[in-house]
Design an enzyme around this catalytic site. Structure first.
Site, mmCIF file in Angstrom:
data_model
loop_
_atom_site.group_PDB
_atom_site.id
_atom_site.type_symbol
_atom_site.label_atom_id
_atom_site.label_comp_id
_atom_site.label_asym_id
_atom_site.label_seq_id
_atom_site.Cartn_x
_atom_site.Cartn_y
_atom_site.Cartn_z
ATOM 1 C CD GLU A 68 -0.529 -5.179 5.771
ATOM 2 O OE1 GLU A 68 -0.683 -4.877 5.596
ATOM 3 O OE2 GLU A 68 -0.268 -6.374 4.884
ATOM 4 C CB CYS A 125 -0.879 -0.346 1.408
ATOM 5 S SG CYS A 125 -2.431 0.925 1.137
ATOM 6 C CG HIS A 172 -3.024 -4.273 3.925
ATOM 7 N ND1 HIS A 172 -2.551 -3.021 3.933
ATOM 8 C CD2 HIS A 172 -4.029 -2.690 2.610
ATOM 9 C CE1 HIS A 172 -2.759 -1.991 3.683
ATOM 10 N NE2 HIS A 172 -2.963 -1.547 3.265
#
Length: 227
Positions: free
Chosen positions: A196, A86, A194
């Site tokens: 994560e 991002c 994302h």
């Protein structure tokens, strides 16, 4: 394996990155403040999402001029795995570590939801845990995720298999449905979704964990099993 999670003023996904590496993977990880300019002690570097410097000028523009990014470039030249997510992707673009630029989303709105992606290239140090063409689901959360490059750059990305992830239903207008690209050397990956935030079923899915596992597995194959 030891991960560095670089933290800039305005980063807000650094703890998520740390959790993915430390808790979900069980590897070493440290939060590295942007004023620390020595990344040579780490085996991989993670650039998290957020709003570095409040996204003034352009997203990632100010962060890309910081001293730690100069060190980041040195580590990239050495072949150290670097993942920017991002705002981290935006920083890599602004720093010239990846080609292209980010524009506002085509609908001019911030988007935040899970998106289906396709693994366009599984033959990278970030994607060997996937199957070629595998459909995965990862969350997106951005207002400037509309990836753009000129025709010459797009052809190079295609010819060199640098397009790593694509959107199934393009949410932001990115050229060629691009969700993530890597450098020619193959050790720097930038992506808007994302991973994560998708390392446990509790979070809504664990497809993102395979990216981190790929990094670890390929690092160990190179530096541990060959030792």
């Amino acid at each position: 394996m030891k991960f560095a999670v670089v933290v800039f003023p305005g980063s807000n996904c650094d703890r998520d990155m740390y959790h993915a590496a430390k808790d979900a993977l069980g590897e070493e990880a440290e939060l590295v403040w942007y004023q620390s300019a020595n990344l040579s002690d780490y085996d991989a570097i993670l650039i998290p999402g957020g709003f570095s410097y409040g996204d003034y000028l352009r997203s990632g523009a100010i962060a890309s001029t910081s001293q730690i990014v100069a060190d980041l470039k040195r580590q990239a030249e050495k072949g150290v795995p670097i993942l920017g997510v991002c705002n981290g992707f935006q920083i890599l673009l602004e720093a010239g570590l990846l080609p292209g630029a980010m524009l506002r989303n085509k609908n001019l709105k911030f988007i935040c939801h899970f998106e289906e992606l396709k693994v366009a290239n599984r033959d990278t140090m970030f994607t060997t845990a996937f199957q070629q063409g595998e459909a995965i689901s990862l969350p997106v959360a951005h207002g400037e995720g509309n990836y753009y490059c000129d025709d010459t750059t797009l052809k190079q990305l295609k010819d060199n298999n640098q397009i790593v992830f694509t959107y199934t239903n393009n949410p932001n207008g990115s050229i060629n449905d691009i969700a993530g690209i890597m450098n020619e050397q193959g050790n720097v990956l930038g992506m808007m979704p994302h991973p994560e935030r998708a390392v446990e079923e509790l979070l809504g899915g664990n497809d993102g964990l395979k990216i981190f596992k790929s990094i670890v597995n390929n690092w160990r194959e190179k530096y541990v099993t060959s030792a």
